[in-house]
Enzyme design. Structure first.
Site, PDB file in Angstrom:
ATOM      1  N   ASP A 284      12.660 -19.959  69.227  1.00 39.54           N
ATOM      2  CA  ASP A 284      11.770 -21.109  69.165  1.00 39.54           C
ATOM      3  C   ASP A 284      10.618 -20.743  68.217  1.00 39.54           C
ATOM      4  O   ASP A 284      10.517 -19.619  67.709  1.00 39.54           O
ATOM      5  CB  ASP A 284      11.280 -21.530  70.550  1.00 39.54           C
TER       6      ASP A 284
HETATM    7  C1  NOJ Z   1       8.784 -25.882  69.629  1.00 42.08           C
HETATM    8  C2  NOJ Z   1       9.620 -26.566  70.663  1.00 42.08           C
HETATM    9  O1  NOJ Z   1       9.594 -25.827  71.865  1.00 42.08           O
HETATM   10  C3  NOJ Z   1      11.066 -26.780  70.261  1.00 42.08           C
HETATM   11  O2  NOJ Z   1      11.670 -27.618  71.194  1.00 42.08           O
HETATM   12  C4  NOJ Z   1      11.170 -27.332  68.871  1.00 42.08           C
HETATM   13  O3  NOJ Z   1      12.523 -27.499  68.527  1.00 42.08           O
HETATM   14  C5  NOJ Z   1      10.460 -26.397  67.905  1.00 42.08           C
HETATM   15  N1  NOJ Z   1       9.071 -26.292  68.274  1.00 42.08           N
HETATM   16  C6  NOJ Z   1      10.580 -26.835  66.464  1.00 42.08           C
HETATM   17  O4  NOJ Z   1       9.854 -27.968  66.238  1.00 42.08           O
END
Ligand code: NOJ
Length: 758
Positions: A284
């Protein structure tokens, strides 16, 4: 516009299939390419950047992206705002790097691209798998028309704590339903063939257990027994992978004390070895770097740990890019580990057909014909209608006549900014239909007068925290009492009041946890005053989570829960309020009476000291001094304008053998005055087994349409695996003994029969 494919990539050597350590067949073209790559080029493929321009979901945005691409230091980009920018970036990758390897383009298309569907929690309340799959197909068609080939969805985290704002992004509390929805979404995004230009890679997230963060506080720690994980939390991830999900995103939390992004048990032992996942794993947003804050060491140490654990791609943090070569030189990681990660990334590019044509998703003729078409909007309207849950219909006030004299009140009644819902960065607010507009569209002969009545909330500091992506809460210049009096004046002239109340979109979603999940005070006051006028009141309730509404529920009001409905919000709400569509949604997460009951869900266990059925407090029983155990609204709950009667529950066999299926049938009759749909739900209770069973667990459902007066026999098959669970040794087994089956319209279903597994 189609662009000729670069010649470099037509690698046509007939290489015999290579078998790797993981015993998976490999792609000869990829193996050939790997053979040509330097270690730096391999590490470059593991780097995922966001150049800004989209929505950043962390405090860092990547810098010098252009020069990094040219240097071969980037495997993919996400959050790139337009196809022309993607084209420029792809040009850099395939025309200015030594090996001309194309980039992946990712994005968060969580509930629709430009055609925004209801938030996922709302969509799940439709219990309509074909519809959910259709929304994913449309999302894929629209997103790929704009150059995107990799979607950071589905989010399949089981969530049983509505304080957690991200409950809005998933399918609620249940592993069985969550697994069905995971499958529908993955197959919707990826289709039959990933090389098809209208399909994209799915990315199942957040692996794993992110929905179980302690106290519902985002990014918090998770600690959970293995049997709970395997039985209650992991099934939707596994279902997505079994359905072919091409990528997995790790979660921010730790699992067994090791952050998911560096957790070898999770990423290798479970995901690759036990579940045979052969796609690629991305972190993430800076979750690799965040392992330092978790307390696992410096950037070099956590990057090496993550690579060895099975992470393939590093989102935004550049930990891999900046440290892996050094770790290799120092013997802290191996070349094979780097090659393996790179292989997984290249294989995804290959599966998409990017080596054949890096520009295949950049086709200028597509956006206009594929995006936000009337057909897609019609599906969004249908999806929204079907996501609404009728919580209460006082004196059958609903549906309203289209000629009514209506006071349309509330801070969300004319609030375009709050229709799309959280995580809709690719949607455009200007395209959303407000409730006021929808009422006028659907009931042009009604007399509709609008007044705001109150702010969403009055606390300016809190509003500032919520308004990070733009104004969602607009505090009026008028004083709260002035707003209220204006609304009461409008209400007094009407024959029925519709009050659109609840949460602003960004009161749920990422980093939007709440310790108080009730309706904000100023709106509570408005509701009470409206009820005091003595006119019938319909609450159209918006939220990204279950709310605690015991007081409002006790008032003589009707309540239609509409989540955040998406681009067709107003039209769909009006369709249901005026009876063009009879509501059929059912809750997919339990609604507590009070915050103190959380976590609360339908598949709770009996305990050794169960509370009495009467729910009267008893000392030395598992109950509260000051509250019942039961929720305000159970999982699976939802009313219709008509009524349904269940009878004649039958089971095909009283005794079965292991690996035999059982057919469960029931007669369903529409006993009311409207045609309508019902979600027939089957719950199972494994009476005696080697680990404590839940009192009941969803194991089947069917959404059925019945004309008024019509009866149908509904049959649901319990498959052999529906009787199985993970035992203490984490073996998936069915144990002999009695199983009780409950069938009905929610998780309190009372029709009951049993059978025995011999
Ligand atoms: C953080 C989030 O937790 C995740 O769900 C997302 O895909 C990413 N950022 C990228 O934007």
């Amino acid at each position: 516009m189609k662009i000729a494919k670069p010649l470099f990539l037509l690698i046509s050597l007939a290489v015999t299939n290579v078998i790797t350590a993981q015993n998976q067949e490999r792609i000869p073209e990829v193996e050939k390419l790997l053979g040509k790559m330097t270690i730096e080029e391999k590490i470059g493929q593991l780097n995922l950047l966001t150049p800004g321009g989209g929505v950043a979901t962390g405090s860092v945005v990547s810098k010098n992206v252009e020069s990094k691409i040219k240097a071969g230091n980037v495997g993919g980009l996400f959050g790139v705002a337009s196809p022309s920018k993607m084209k420029m970036a792809q040009d850099l990758a395939v025309k200015q790097t030594r090996l001309q390897i194309p980039l992946l383009f990712g994005s968060d298309i969580i509930h629709g691209y430009k055609t925004t569907f209801p938030i996922p929690l709302g969509l799940s309340a439709s219990w309509d798998m074909d519809l959910i799959k259709r929304t994913a197909q449309i999302a894929a068609k629209e997103a790929t028309a704009d150059g995107i080939n990799w979607n950071f969805s589905p989010m399949v985290d089981i969530a049983r704590d509505p304080r957690w704002g991200r409950i809005a992004e998933g399918a609620g509390e249940d592993a069985y339903l969550g697994s069905e929805i995971a499958k529908a979404m993955v197959t919707g995004y990826q289709g039959e063939d990933l090389t098809d230009e209208e399909t994209m890679l799915a990315c199942v997230k957040h692996f794993a257990l992110y929905g179980a963060v302690e106290a519902g506080r985002d990014y918090n720690s998770v600690d959970m027994s293995r049997v709970k994980m395997f039985n209650q939390y992991l099934p939707p991830y596994k279902a997505a992978i079994d359905a072919g999900a091409a990528s997995v995103m790790t979660s921010f939390n730790d699992v067994d004390g090791v952050p998911a992004t560096g957790n070898k048990w999770l990423l290798t032992d479970l995901l690759r070895d036990r579940w045979n996942f052969d796609g690629f794993v991305v972190s993430d947003y800076t979750s690799l770097n965040e392992m330092m804050a978790h307390g696992l060491g410096d950037l070099q140490a956590v990057s090496a740990l993550a690579l060895k654990a099975g992470l393939d791609m590093d989102m935004v943090g550049e930990g891999f890019l900046s440290t892996l070569k050094k770790s290799l030189d120092e013997g802290k990681v191996t070349e094979e580990e780097i090659t393996n990660a790179c292989r997984h990334v290249l294989e995804a590019k290959y599966k998409l057909g990017l080596f054949e044509d890096p520009y295949k998703y950049i086709d200028e003729s597509r956006p206009e014909k594929d995006i936000l078409t009337p057909e897609n909007r019609a599906v969004a309207r249908k999806a929204a209608q079907r996501s609404f849950v009728l919580l209460k219909n006082e004196n059958n006030v609903l549906p309203l006549k289209k000629s009514s004299n209506i006071a349309l009140i509330g801070p969300l009644a004319d609030s375009r900014n709050n229709m799309l819902g959280t995580w809709a960065p690719t949607g455009e607010i200007k395209n959303a239909v407000t409730i006021l507009e929808g009422f006028k569209n659907v009931a042009p002969n009604a007399r509709i007068e609008y007044a705001k009545g109150s702010n969403i909330l009055n606390d300016k500091e809190l509003a500032k925290n919520i308004n990070v992506f733009g104004p969602r809460i607009e505090i009026s210049k008028e004083l709260p009492d002035e707003l209220l009096n204006e609304a009461l004046a409008v209400a007094k002239k009407s024959e029925v009041i519709v009050a659109v109340v609840g949460e602003a979109t960004e009161m749920s979603g990422e980093a939007a946890s709440r310790t108080d999940i009730s309706i904000p005070d100023t709106q509570k006051k408005l509701i009470k005053e409206l009820v005091a006028t003595g006119k019938p009141v319909v609450l159209v309730l918006m939220s990204g989570r279950p709310l605690t509404i015991p007081e409002e529920f006790d008032l003589p009001v009707s309540i239609l829960q509409v989540w955040h409905p998406g681009v067709e919000a107003g039209n769909a709400v009006a369709d249901v309020v005026f009876g063009d569509y009879n509501p059929s949604g059912k809750l997919t997460a339990t609604w507590p009476r009070s915050i103190g009951q959380i976590p609360i869900y339908h598949s709770m266990k009996n305990t050794g000291r169960p509370a009495p059925d009467s729910e009267e407090f008893q000392k030395f029983k598992s109950n509260y001094l000051d509250e019942k155990n039961s929720p305000l609204l159970p999982f699976g709950y939802g009313l219709s304008y008509t009524t349904f009667e269940y009878s004649d529950l039958k089971i095909s066999k009283e005794k079965i053998k292991v690996n035999e299926a059982v057919e469960v049938s029931v007669t369903l009759k529409n006993t009311g005055k409207f045609d309508g749909e019902e979600v027939v739900q089957l719950y199972l209770h494994d009476v005696v087994r080697s680990i404590t069973p839940p009192n009941r667990q969803l194991k089947g459902f069917k959404k059925v349409f019945l004309k008024k007066g019509e009866s149908k026999t509904i049959t649901i098959t319990l498959k052999p695996e529906d009787l199985k669970f993970y035992n203490s040794s984490l073996e998936f087994v069915a144990e002999p003994g009695t199983f009780e089956v409950f069938v009905g319209g929610d998780s309190n279903a009372s029709l009951k029969k049993s059978f025995v597994l011999e």
